[in-house]
Enzyme design. Structure first.
Site, PDB file in Angstrom:
ATOM      1  N   GLY A  79     -30.044 -12.580  16.165  1.00 11.14           N
ATOM      2  CA  GLY A  79     -31.117 -11.624  16.412  1.00 11.14           C
ATOM      3  C   GLY A  79     -30.733 -10.171  16.303  1.00 11.14           C
ATOM      4  O   GLY A  79     -31.550  -9.292  16.556  1.00 11.14           O
ATOM      5  N   HIS A 173     -14.899   3.921  -8.042  1.00 10.47           N
ATOM      6  CA  HIS A 173     -15.359   2.878  -7.123  1.00 10.47           C
ATOM      7  C   HIS A 173     -16.450   2.108  -7.855  1.00 10.47           C
ATOM      8  O   HIS A 173     -16.656   2.311  -9.060  1.00 10.47           O
ATOM      9  CB  HIS A 173     -15.849   3.515  -5.823  1.00 10.47           C
ATOM     10  CG  HIS A 173     -16.108   2.537  -4.715  1.00 10.47           C
ATOM     11  ND1 HIS A 173     -15.300   1.443  -4.477  1.00 10.47           N
ATOM     12  CD2 HIS A 173     -17.100   2.475  -3.783  1.00 10.47           C
ATOM     13  CE1 HIS A 173     -15.784   0.765  -3.449  1.00 10.47           C
ATOM     14  NE2 HIS A 173     -16.873   1.359  -3.022  1.00 10.47           N
ATOM     15  N   ASP A 195     -13.679   4.772  -0.128  1.00 11.05           N
ATOM     16  CA  ASP A 195     -13.347   3.564  -0.906  1.00 11.05           C
ATOM     17  C   ASP A 195     -12.963   4.009  -2.308  1.00 11.05           C
ATOM     18  O   ASP A 195     -13.642   4.854  -2.906  1.00 11.05           O
ATOM     19  CB  ASP A 195     -14.554   2.624  -0.988  1.00 11.05           C
ATOM     20  CG  ASP A 195     -14.867   1.974   0.347  1.00 11.05           C
ATOM     21  OD1 ASP A 195     -14.080   2.152   1.284  1.00 11.05           O
ATOM     22  OD2 ASP A 195     -15.902   1.301   0.450  1.00 11.05           O
ATOM     23  N   ASP A 226      -8.109   3.593   2.053  1.00  8.61           N
ATOM     24  CA  ASP A 226      -8.809   2.302   2.006  1.00  8.61           C
ATOM     25  C   ASP A 226      -7.814   1.146   1.923  1.00  8.61           C
ATOM     26  O   ASP A 226      -6.972   1.099   1.034  1.00  8.61           O
ATOM     27  CB  ASP A 226      -9.730   2.344   0.782  1.00  8.61           C
ATOM     28  CG  ASP A 226     -10.369   1.011   0.438  1.00  8.61           C
ATOM     29  OD1 ASP A 226     -10.428   0.130   1.304  1.00  8.61           O
ATOM     30  OD2 ASP A 226     -10.848   0.883  -0.716  1.00  8.61           O
ATOM     31  N   GLY A 399     -14.180  -3.246  -6.016  1.00  9.57           N
ATOM     32  CA  GLY A 399     -14.255  -1.788  -6.124  1.00  9.57           C
ATOM     33  C   GLY A 399     -13.127  -1.106  -5.370  1.00  9.57           C
ATOM     34  O   GLY A 399     -13.150   0.109  -5.189  1.00  9.57           O
ATOM     35  N   HIS A 400     -12.131  -1.892  -4.935  1.00  8.30           N
ATOM     36  CA  HIS A 400     -11.074  -1.353  -4.081  1.00  8.30           C
ATOM     37  C   HIS A 400      -9.699  -1.474  -4.734  1.00  8.30           C
ATOM     38  O   HIS A 400      -9.437  -2.413  -5.486  1.00  8.30           O
ATOM     39  CB  HIS A 400     -11.070  -2.084  -2.736  1.00  8.30           C
ATOM     40  CG  HIS A 400     -12.386  -2.037  -2.025  1.00  8.30           C
ATOM     41  ND1 HIS A 400     -12.725  -1.029  -1.161  1.00  8.30           N
ATOM     42  CD2 HIS A 400     -13.466  -2.865  -2.074  1.00  8.30           C
ATOM     43  CE1 HIS A 400     -13.946  -1.233  -0.694  1.00  8.30           C
ATOM     44  NE2 HIS A 400     -14.413  -2.347  -1.234  1.00  8.30           N
ATOM     45  N   HIS A 422     -10.262   1.263   6.987  1.00  6.86           N
ATOM     46  CA  HIS A 422     -11.156   0.340   6.278  1.00  6.86           C
ATOM     47  C   HIS A 422     -10.453  -0.990   6.004  1.00  6.86           C
ATOM     48  O   HIS A 422     -10.206  -1.354   4.859  1.00  6.86           O
ATOM     49  CB  HIS A 422     -11.646   0.972   4.968  1.00  6.86           C
ATOM     50  CG  HIS A 422     -12.879   0.303   4.417  1.00  6.86           C
ATOM     51  ND1 HIS A 422     -12.861  -0.973   3.930  1.00  6.86           N
ATOM     52  CD2 HIS A 422     -14.153   0.729   4.277  1.00  6.86           C
ATOM     53  CE1 HIS A 422     -14.067  -1.308   3.496  1.00  6.86           C
ATOM     54  NE2 HIS A 422     -14.882  -0.285   3.718  1.00  6.86           N
TER      55      HIS A 422
END
Length: 588
Positions: A79, A173, A195, A226, A399-400, A422
C-alpha cells in the site's frame, strides 16, 4: 679494425647505479582557504540502497543539495506509493539552503522534489534542460509551480555564493543531459558524478574528459561516485551497439513488434521511435510514464517525428501487422502494466496474436526476476516470439560505469578522499577496493550510511555527528512517519494475522461487566483451539483486573496490559506474533 666489445646482461644488472624507470604522475598541489569551519558532506538518501539519491554539502551558514530522488516500494511495502528521505534536518536549517542542483532527470534523482518543496523552502532548482522540463511537468501536475523556481544550466555555467562555487562536466548516461557537479569549498573541491558511464560512441553528447582532467589537476579533495556497477568487471557496452542489434530484430520480425524497456531510458525510447520511423511503422504507446517522456522530448525537439506516425490502440486493426510497433510499460513484470494485462488477455484494446514479436530491451531489477519469467511464459504460451537480452544477443545495456570506467575516473580526478554513493553496502565497499587499486590512498575511502556526516577540514577528513535520515513511507498523500508503523502492522497482518480482544467495563465502579471476548482473524482457527482461547481469556481477565484495582486505571493502561500479557502466551502456544487490537466498551 674496431674491436668488438660485448657486455653481458649480468654485467649491466651488477652496476650499483642501475634503477628501472618508474613513471610518476605529477603530484596534485591541493589548495585550501584558511578556515576553522569544516565542510560537511552527508546523504539523506542514496547510501546502502539504490534510489532516493539526496546529497547535501554544508559550510557554515550555507547548504546546497545535489539531487532529490525517490525510491519505489518493494513487495513488502504493502500500500505504499513511494519512499522518500526524512527532510527534518533541512526543515530545521531551512534558512541555510541556497539551491538544489540536479545531475539528470531520472526519478531516483528528481522524483522526491514535489515531496521536498511541500515541506522545505527551496529557493531555486538548477537542472539540465531535459531534467528541468520533467521537474516543471511534475510540479505543475501537483500544483506546486509557485513553491520554487526551476532554472536550466549548461555545461559551462558557474554559480557561486560566499563559500561555495558550482560548475559542471557533461557525462554519459541512459538519458540526455547528464552532468557531474563540481563544488569548490574552502576545504577543497568536491565532485559528484551523479549516474554516469563513459560511452565512446554515445547517442547523445560526449563526456567532457578534458574538463575532468583539468578538475583533477586543480585538486579533488572528495569524490562522490556512482557505485551501481561496482561489482561488474570490464566496460559497460555502448548504447549504439544495442540499437544496431535491435535494428536487426526489426528486420527479422514478420508481424507486429512489441518492445518494452525502462521508461527512464530516454535515449533508448528515442532511438526505438526513430527506428520505427525508418521502417515506416505506426507507433502505439501503452503506459503513462512512456507517454510523458515522449511528449516532453518531442516538445524539446529531441524527437522530430510526424504526428501521423503515432496511432491509438483502437486503430491497430486498420494497418497491416508488419506496419505496427507497440512501445509498452511492463519490462519488470508489473501486474498492472500494459504488457502484463495483454499477456493475461485483460487489456481492453490489444491481445497477442501468433507471429507477434515481443522484445525485452531491459534486464530484471533484483527481486523482479520471477515476475519477468512468469510474464515471458505467458506471452510465449499465447503465441508470441519473446526475445530477451543475452550475452549472444545484447539488446540492453546499463547506464552505469563498470570497473574499468571507474578506474578511468580515478585516473582523471586523483581524489584525496572518496565517498562511494548510489549503491548497496557491498557495492560501496567494492568501489573503494577498485579506487585503492588505482591511486586512492588506503584509509581514504569512507563507506557511509544515510545520515553520517563526513567533515573536511584543511586536508583532513573525519566522521562527524550523525543526523536523522530514516526512510519515510508515503501512503497516499501522507508524508508523516506514521506510515512506517502502518508498514510494520501490514507485514504482521500478512504473516501472523490479528487478534481482537473485546472488553466491557464500568469505569464508575472499575469492574468488568462480562468475560472478555477474543476474536482471531488469520492467526489461528478458533474452533480447533478451545483450550487456548479459554486460557487466553483467563490471562487477559487477570491482567485487566490488576489494572482496574490499581491506583490509576486508564484505558491506555488496560490496552497495554492486554497486549503485554496475551502476546507471549500466543507466541508460546502458536509460534505467532499477531497484531493484538484491544477494544474497550465502557458503560455510561
Amino acid at each position: 679494425m674496431e674491436k668488438e666489445i660485448i657486455i653481458s646482461t649480468n654485467q649491466i644488472l651488477e652496476k650499483e647505479d642501475f634503477e628501472p624507470f618508474v613513471f610518476k604522475q605529477k603530484e596534485v598541489q591541493r589548495k585550501y582557504i584558511k578556515t576553522e569551519s569544516p565542510t560537511k558532506v552527508f546523504a539523506l538518501g542514496g547510501l546502502e540502497e539504490i534510489g532516493k539519491n539526496t546529497y547535501c554539502i554544508e559550510h557554515e551558514n550555507e547548504i546546497i543539495m545535489i539531487d532529490a530522488g525517490v525510491k519505489f516500494p518493494d513487495d513488502s511495502m504493502l500500500g505504499i506509493n513511494a519512499v522518500i528521505p526524512d527532510y527534518s534536518y533541512l526543515k530545521e536549517n531551512e534558512k541555510k539552503i541556497k539551491a538544489l542542483f540536479i545531475t539528470h532527470g531520472h526519478e531516483d534523482h528528481i522524483g522526491g522534489i514535489h515531496y521536498l518543496v511541500k515541506q522545505v523552502n527551496i529557493p531555486v532548482i538548477y537542472a539540465p534542460e531535459l531534467a528541468a522540463a520533467l521537474i516543471r511537468d511534475r510540479l505543475k501536475e501537483h500544483k506546486l509551480t509557485d513553491k520554487t523556481i526551476v532554472k536550466e544550466y549548461v555545461a559551462d555555467d558557474v554559480w557561486a555564493t560566499k563559500n561555495l562555487r558550482v560548475s559542471y562536466a557533461a557525462l554519459n548516461h541512459s538519458i540526455p543531459d547528464a552532468f557531474g557537479i563540481l563544488v569548490e569549498t574552502p576545504n577543497g573541491n568536491i565532485f559528484s558524478t551523479g549516474d554516469y558511464k563513459f560511452d565512446w560512441s554515445p547517442l547523445g553528447h560526449f563526456a567532457e574528459l578534458s574538463k575532468l582532467a583539468s578538475m583533477g589537476d586543480k585538486g579533488i579533495e572528495l569524490l562522490m561516485a556512482d557505485s551501481t556497477n561496482a561489482e561488474v568487471e570490464g566496460y559497460t557496452p555502448g548504447e549504439k551497439g544495442i540499437m544496431e542489434n535491435i535494428d536487426k530484430l526489426f528486420l527479422k520480425a514478420k508481424g507486429r513488434i512489441f518492445i518494452t524497456t525502462f521508461a527512464s531510458n530516454v535515449h533508448r525510447i528515442q532511438q526505438i521511435v526513430e527506428l520505427a520511423n525508418k521502417y515506416d511503422k505506426k507507433v502505439v504507446i501503452l503506459g503513462r510514464s512512456i507517454e510523458r517522456i515522449i511528449k516532453i522530448i518531442r516538445q524539446m525537439g529531441h524527437l522530430k517525428i510526424n504526428d501521423k506516425m503515432f496511432i491509438k490502440a483502437n486503430d491497430i486493426e486498420k494497418y497491416p501487422a508488419n506496419k505496427i510497433m507497440i512501445i509498452s510499460t511492463g519490462s519488470q513484470g508489473e501486474p498492472m502494466a500494459a504488457l502484463s494485462r495483454i499477456a493475461t488477455n485483460r487489456h481492453q484494446s490489444i491481445s497477442i496474436i501468433p507471429g507477434d514479436t515481443v522484445i525485452f530491451s531491459s534486464s530484471p531489477i533484483p527481486g523482479n526476476r520471477a515476475d519477468v519469467e512468469i510474464l515471458i511464459n505467458r506471452l510465449t504460451r499465447i503465441g508470441a516470439n519473446v526475445i530477451e537480452s543475452s550475452l549472444s544477443n545484447r539488446i540492453h545495456t546499463s547506464g552505469h560505469a563498470s570497473q574499468e570506467e571507474q578506474k578511468l575516473l580515478f585516473t582523471l580526478l586523483r581524489p584525496n578522499y572518496f565517498m562511494p554513493m548510489h549503491g548497496e553496502f557491498r557495492m560501496l565497499k567494492k568501489h573503494i577496493e577498485t579506487a585503492e587499486s588505482v591511486n586512492l590512498e588506503s584509509g581514504h575511502g569512507f563507506v557511509m550510511a544515510n545520515g553520517d556526516q563526513l567533515e573536511l577540514l584543511q586536508g583532513k577528513a573525519s566522521i562527524g555527528k550523525r543526523i536523522d535520515a530514516d526512510a519515510i513511507y508515503v501512503d497516499g498523500k501522507d508524508m508523516t512517519a506514521h506510515a512506517s508503523n502502518i508498514i510494520r502492522e501490514r507485514d504482521i497482518l500478512s504473516k501472523d494475522g490479528l487478534i481482537s480482544v473485546v472488553v466491557s467495563i464500568d469505569s464508575q465502579t472499575n469492574k468488568l461487566l462480562c468475560t472478555p471476548r477474543i476474536i482471531s482473524r488469520g492467526s489461528f482457527y478458533v474452533k480447533d483451539s478451545g483450550n487456548i482461547i479459554s486460557e487466553a481469556i483467563t490471562i487477559v481477565t487477570e491482567s485487566i483486573n490488576e489494572v482496574l484495582n490499581s491506583s490509576k486505571p486508564t484505558f491506555g493502561a488496560i490496552k497495554k496490559a492486554i497486549k503485554q500479557s496475551l502476546s507471549p502466551y500466543i507466541f508460546k502456544t502458536k509460534r505467532r506474533n499477531p497484531l493484538i487490537i484491544p477494544v474497550i466498551l465502557n458503560k455510561k
